[in-house]
Scaffold this active site. Sequence first.
Site, short mmCIF file in Angstrom:
data_model
loop_
_atom_site.label_atom_id
_atom_site.label_comp_id
_atom_site.label_asym_id
_atom_site.label_seq_id
_atom_site.Cartn_x
_atom_site.Cartn_y
_atom_site.Cartn_z
CB ILE A 209 -0.87 0.09 1.28
CG1 ILE A 209 -1.42 -1.27 1.71
CG2 ILE A 209 -1.96 1.17 1.16
CD1 ILE A 209 -2.82 -1.55 1.38
CG HIS A 210 2.84 2.91 -3.12
ND1 HIS A 210 2.43 1.76 -3.74
CD2 HIS A 210 3.10 3.79 -4.11
CE1 HIS A 210 2.46 1.92 -5.05
NE2 HIS A 210 2.85 3.15 -5.31
NE ARG A 211 -1.51 3.81 -6.82
CZ ARG A 211 -0.43 4.00 -7.55
NH1 ARG A 211 0.10 5.21 -7.65
NH2 ARG A 211 0.11 3.04 -8.23
#
Length: 371
Positions: A209-211
């Site tokens: 997860i990095h958005r």
Amino acid sequence: MPVTYKIYLVAGARPNFMKIAPLWHRFKELRERFDVYVIHTGQHYDYVMSEVFLKNLGLKEPDFYLGVGSGTHGYQTGRILIEMEKLLLARPADLVIVVGDVNSTIAAALASVKLGIPVAHIEAGLRSFDKGMPEEINRILTDRISDLLFASEPSGVENLRNEGVNEKRIHLVGNLMIDSLKNNLEQIKAVKKAEEMGLESRKFGLVTIHRPSNVDNKASLEIVLSILKEAAAEDKLVFPVHPRTSKSIERFGLKDEFDSIENLEMTEPIGYFDFMNLMVNCRYVLTDSGGIQEESCWLGVPCITLRNNTERPLTVESGTNRVAGLNLSAVISALDWARDFDSSGYRPPKLWDGNAAERVVKIIGKCIYGQ
Ligand code: UD1
């Protein structure tokens, strides 16, 4: 002496390296016609975000390193533009190839076309139709100014046609990232990262997860937290944490909450072979990455996408990807689907066959040499 054609391949961020590597190898095989160089913008600079990928993918040191580092969008894009222009003025090229949708992509393309150097864009035409994503802006602008547009899936071609792009510029070639995966699959299996971590095949979920929309505000990150709690209630989870995400977890004071999820193993970001080894062995992927939707699609691994949209609809049509957003009940039903996913008889998309680089190079050769 035959005339060689000077080509720059531009990469800057983690997902770019897998897309330039197969092109670099193919151009090197044809060195009597093509003189190829790698430009690394330095958008990503940590060993685990950059160098390990170059090593895994058999790319030598970049020929040019722009060293731009992190910053706001304007700062980062601006610095790449300035440094790229300096380089192109000092050492002009015949063609610049940019990949994907990161800030390095648009900045390098812009510097090149302004100097009259033609640009080819790999992964052209993908659209999420969500201008809240910085990548969507990068994609649209890069496609507008590129001369050659190489699409990875039919939706890319359709989107470009709908935007009125001249048919002659568009080429459906397949997926360069999948070339890298297919070419390296034996080594990926051989690294045994899952085994090393004590993970049993098909008994764990892989999380990335990095958005910005998921991690840059506390409310979204708290929903991510509840999604992980829900998944970890049944499955062991492995979560290599992107630097943007670890900074947000600290900033919002959520570290203890993440650490307290019993079945969740959080690690530093990990290199290409090791990460792909985890993907090959996992039960499902929970992600907001674009590339991981594609890699899991090729492997026939179910993917739950924690975004409201995808610019890669072929992964959904292929049946491996469910777009669940940050909606807990949608994720719960997607988890049921993923846990029961049957990949027997599954076939990946037709043009994702490991030969995309060859198609790209052939088309470029035809444009230059007429054959
Ligand atoms: C960028 C891309 C995104 C891609 C992602 C893959 C843009 C607009 N976004 O997002 O599309 O999915 O890369 O990782 O180009 N940082 C480090 N070490 C590094 C690099 C970054 O610690 O080597 C930290 C810095 O604090 C930086 C933050 O991560 O500010 C974000 O990096 P940045 O390149 O701005 O964006 P990503 O979130 O990585």
